[in-house]
Design a protein around this motif. Structure first.
Motif, PDB file in Angstrom:
ATOM      1  N   LYS A   7       0.827  -1.160  -0.085  1.00 36.51           N
ATOM      2  CA  LYS A   7       0.064   0.101   0.046  1.00 36.51           C
ATOM      3  C   LYS A   7       0.786   1.246   0.012  1.00 36.51           C
ATOM      4  O   LYS A   7       0.528   2.300  -0.557  1.00 36.51           O
ATOM      5  N   THR A   8       1.669   1.361   0.829  1.00 34.75           N
ATOM      6  CA  THR A   8       2.787   2.484   0.753  1.00 34.75           C
ATOM      7  C   THR A   8       4.157   2.198   0.423  1.00 34.75           C
ATOM      8  O   THR A   8       4.545   1.190   0.612  1.00 34.75           O
ATOM      9  N   GLU A   9       4.867   3.329   0.177  1.00 29.53           N
ATOM     10  CA  GLU A   9       6.335   3.243  -0.130  1.00 29.53           C
ATOM     11  C   GLU A   9       7.057   2.697   0.915  1.00 29.53           C
ATOM     12  O   GLU A   9       8.087   2.066   0.838  1.00 29.53           O
ATOM     13  N   ALA A  10       6.706   2.965   2.298  1.00 27.78           N
ATOM     14  CA  ALA A  10       7.469   2.647   3.587  1.00 27.78           C
ATOM     15  C   ALA A  10       7.061   1.004   3.482  1.00 27.78           C
ATOM     16  O   ALA A  10       7.888   0.285   4.168  1.00 27.78           O
ATOM     17  N   GLU A  11       6.272   0.566   2.884  1.00 25.83           N
ATOM     18  CA  GLU A  11       5.998  -1.241   2.980  1.00 25.83           C
ATOM     19  C   GLU A  11       6.538  -1.938   1.690  1.00 25.83           C
ATOM     20  O   GLU A  11       6.646  -3.026   1.595  1.00 25.83           O
ATOM     21  N   ARG A  12       7.429  -1.047   0.983  1.00 19.39           N
ATOM     22  CA  ARG A  12       7.706  -1.745  -0.329  1.00 19.39           C
ATOM     23  C   ARG A  12       9.159  -1.495  -0.884  1.00 19.39           C
ATOM     24  O   ARG A  12       9.708  -0.202  -0.292  1.00 19.39           O
ATOM     25  N   VAL A  13       9.776  -2.075  -1.723  1.00 15.80           N
ATOM     26  CA  VAL A  13      11.187  -1.656  -2.358  1.00 15.80           C
ATOM     27  C   VAL A  13      11.144  -1.795  -3.911  1.00 15.80           C
ATOM     28  O   VAL A  13      10.191  -2.512  -4.427  1.00 15.80           O
ATOM     29  N   TYR A  14      12.084  -1.304  -4.565  1.00 11.74           N
ATOM     30  CA  TYR A  14      11.779  -1.086  -6.034  1.00 11.74           C
ATOM     31  C   TYR A  14      12.990  -2.011  -6.395  1.00 11.74           C
ATOM     32  O   TYR A  14      14.271  -1.826  -6.081  1.00 11.74           O
ATOM     33  N   ARG A  15      12.828  -2.904  -7.016  1.00 17.57           N
ATOM     34  CA  ARG A  15      13.635  -3.980  -7.470  1.00 17.57           C
ATOM     35  C   ARG A  15      13.919  -3.889  -9.150  1.00 17.57           C
ATOM     36  O   ARG A  15      13.237  -3.529  -9.831  1.00 17.57           O
ATOM     37  N   HIS A  16      15.567  -3.916  -9.258  1.00 23.14           N
ATOM     38  CA  HIS A  16      16.005  -3.564 -10.664  1.00 23.14           C
ATOM     39  C   HIS A  16      16.602  -4.935 -10.889  1.00 23.14           C
ATOM     40  O   HIS A  16      17.650  -5.122 -10.484  1.00 23.14           O
ATOM     41  N   ILE A  17      16.069  -5.658 -12.051  1.00 20.13           N
ATOM     42  CA  ILE A  17      16.623  -6.947 -12.357  1.00 20.13           C
ATOM     43  C   ILE A  17      17.408  -6.833 -13.717  1.00 20.13           C
ATOM     44  O   ILE A  17      16.842  -6.206 -14.595  1.00 20.13           O
ATOM     45  N   VAL A  18      18.687  -7.173 -13.895  1.00 17.38           N
ATOM     46  CA  VAL A  18      19.341  -7.035 -15.090  1.00 17.38           C
ATOM     47  C   VAL A  18      20.045  -8.441 -15.508  1.00 17.38           C
ATOM     48  O   VAL A  18      20.713  -9.175 -14.821  1.00 17.38           O
ATOM     49  N   LEU A  19      19.779  -8.844 -16.736  1.00 23.88           N
ATOM     50  CA  LEU A  19      20.374  -9.871 -17.367  1.00 23.88           C
ATOM     51  C   LEU A  19      21.303  -9.888 -18.429  1.00 23.88           C
ATOM     52  O   LEU A  19      20.869  -8.874 -19.153  1.00 23.88           O
ATOM     53  N   PHE A  20      22.542 -10.290 -18.506  1.00 18.78           N
ATOM     54  CA  PHE A  20      23.517 -10.105 -19.297  1.00 18.78           C
ATOM     55  C   PHE A  20      23.852 -11.185 -20.437  1.00 18.78           C
ATOM     56  O   PHE A  20      23.749 -12.373 -19.710  1.00 18.78           O
ATOM     57  N   LYS A  21      23.811 -10.856 -21.515  1.00 22.51           N
ATOM     58  CA  LYS A  21      24.233 -12.109 -22.589  1.00 22.51           C
ATOM     59  C   LYS A  21      25.464 -11.423 -22.960  1.00 22.51           C
ATOM     60  O   LYS A  21      25.554 -10.428 -23.702  1.00 22.51           O
ATOM     61  N   PHE A  22      26.560 -12.286 -22.817  1.00 19.63           N
ATOM     62  CA  PHE A  22      27.939 -11.752 -23.497  1.00 19.63           C
ATOM     63  C   PHE A  22      28.239 -12.278 -24.777  1.00 19.63           C
ATOM     64  O   PHE A  22      27.655 -13.193 -25.238  1.00 19.63           O
ATOM     65  N   LYS A  23      29.199 -11.483 -25.384  1.00 20.80           N
ATOM     66  CA  LYS A  23      29.367 -11.823 -26.843  1.00 20.80           C
ATOM     67  C   LYS A  23      30.322 -13.079 -26.507  1.00 20.80           C
ATOM     68  O   LYS A  23      30.988 -13.415 -25.478  1.00 20.80           O
ATOM     69  N   GLU A  24      30.262 -13.959 -27.818  1.00 18.31           N
ATOM     70  CA  GLU A  24      30.975 -15.126 -27.544  1.00 18.31           C
ATOM     71  C   GLU A  24      32.376 -15.186 -27.639  1.00 18.31           C
ATOM     72  O   GLU A  24      33.058 -15.872 -26.724  1.00 18.31           O
ATOM     73  N   ASP A  25      33.079 -14.211 -27.777  1.00 17.07           N
ATOM     74  CA  ASP A  25      34.554 -13.897 -27.791  1.00 17.07           C
ATOM     75  C   ASP A  25      34.942 -13.292 -26.391  1.00 17.07           C
ATOM     76  O   ASP A  25      35.995 -12.972 -25.953  1.00 17.07           O
ATOM     77  N   ALA A  26      33.847 -12.912 -25.498  1.00 20.20           N
ATOM     78  CA  ALA A  26      34.283 -12.422 -24.364  1.00 20.20           C
ATOM     79  C   ALA A  26      34.943 -13.371 -23.410  1.00 20.20           C
ATOM     80  O   ALA A  26      34.562 -14.504 -23.471  1.00 20.20           O
ATOM     81  N   THR A  27      36.229 -12.971 -22.891  1.00 19.06           N
ATOM     82  CA  THR A  27      36.969 -13.952 -22.097  1.00 19.06           C
ATOM     83  C   THR A  27      36.345 -14.231 -20.441  1.00 19.06           C
ATOM     84  O   THR A  27      35.624 -13.137 -20.092  1.00 19.06           O
ATOM     85  N   LYS A  28      36.510 -15.103 -20.001  1.00 17.82           N
ATOM     86  CA  LYS A  28      36.210 -15.459 -18.494  1.00 17.82           C
ATOM     87  C   LYS A  28      36.702 -14.333 -17.584  1.00 17.82           C
ATOM     88  O   LYS A  28      36.029 -13.747 -16.662  1.00 17.82           O
ATOM     89  N   GLU A  29      37.781 -13.836 -17.973  1.00 21.16           N
ATOM     90  CA  GLU A  29      38.634 -12.759 -17.048  1.00 21.16           C
ATOM     91  C   GLU A  29      37.808 -11.425 -17.438  1.00 21.16           C
ATOM     92  O   GLU A  29      37.471 -10.524 -16.394  1.00 21.16           O
ATOM     93  N   GLN A  30      37.188 -11.050 -18.655  1.00 20.25           N
ATOM     94  CA  GLN A  30      36.501  -9.953 -18.823  1.00 20.25           C
ATOM     95  C   GLN A  30      35.326  -9.974 -18.135  1.00 20.25           C
ATOM     96  O   GLN A  30      34.767  -9.031 -17.303  1.00 20.25           O
TER      97      GLN A  30
END
Length: 112
Positions: A7-30
């Motif tokens: 009901k109120t902002e005090a009772e809730r939070v705003y979630r931001h979900i981000v999903l990444f797909k990396f390029k095939e040539d991206a290295t594990k280190e990167q």
């Protein structure tokens, strides 16, 4: 009020979900560097109140190439809007762009 929404902002939070797909040539280190850098944002942007991340382990195999998930929590949408143009976030996205193939973002309100 939408059914099931806090009901109120005090009772809730705003979630931001981000999903990444990396390029095939991206290295594990990167990729590891990006994961570390994303995690550091919580130390640089004071509107972030929660952060977690993980990699896809679903047995359903429906991730469509998205391998990394990040969940960032804010007190409000205004706090997210302050985060997006923050210099630390801008610097992070510039580091990310060369190895990013695709991104998916979903935001939602939920109870604390």
């Amino acid at each position: 009020m939408v059914l099931g929404q806090p009901k109120t902002e005090a009772e809730r939070v705003y979630r931001h979900i981000v999903l990444f797909k990396f390029k095939e040539d991206a290295t594990k280190e990167q990729i590891d560097e990006i994961v570390t850098a994303f995690g550091q944002l919580k130390n640089e942007v004071d509107t972030i109140i929660g952060y977690e991340h993980g990699t896809d382990v679903s047995p359903e195999k429906l991730a469509k190439g998205f391998t990394h998930c990040f969940l960032v929590t804010f007190k409000s949408k205004a706090d997210l809007e302050a985060y997006l143009p923050h210099p630390a976030h801008i610097a992070f996205t510039e580091k990310l762009k060369p190895i990013l193939s695709d991104v998916l973002v979903v935001d939602y309100w939920t109870e604390k």
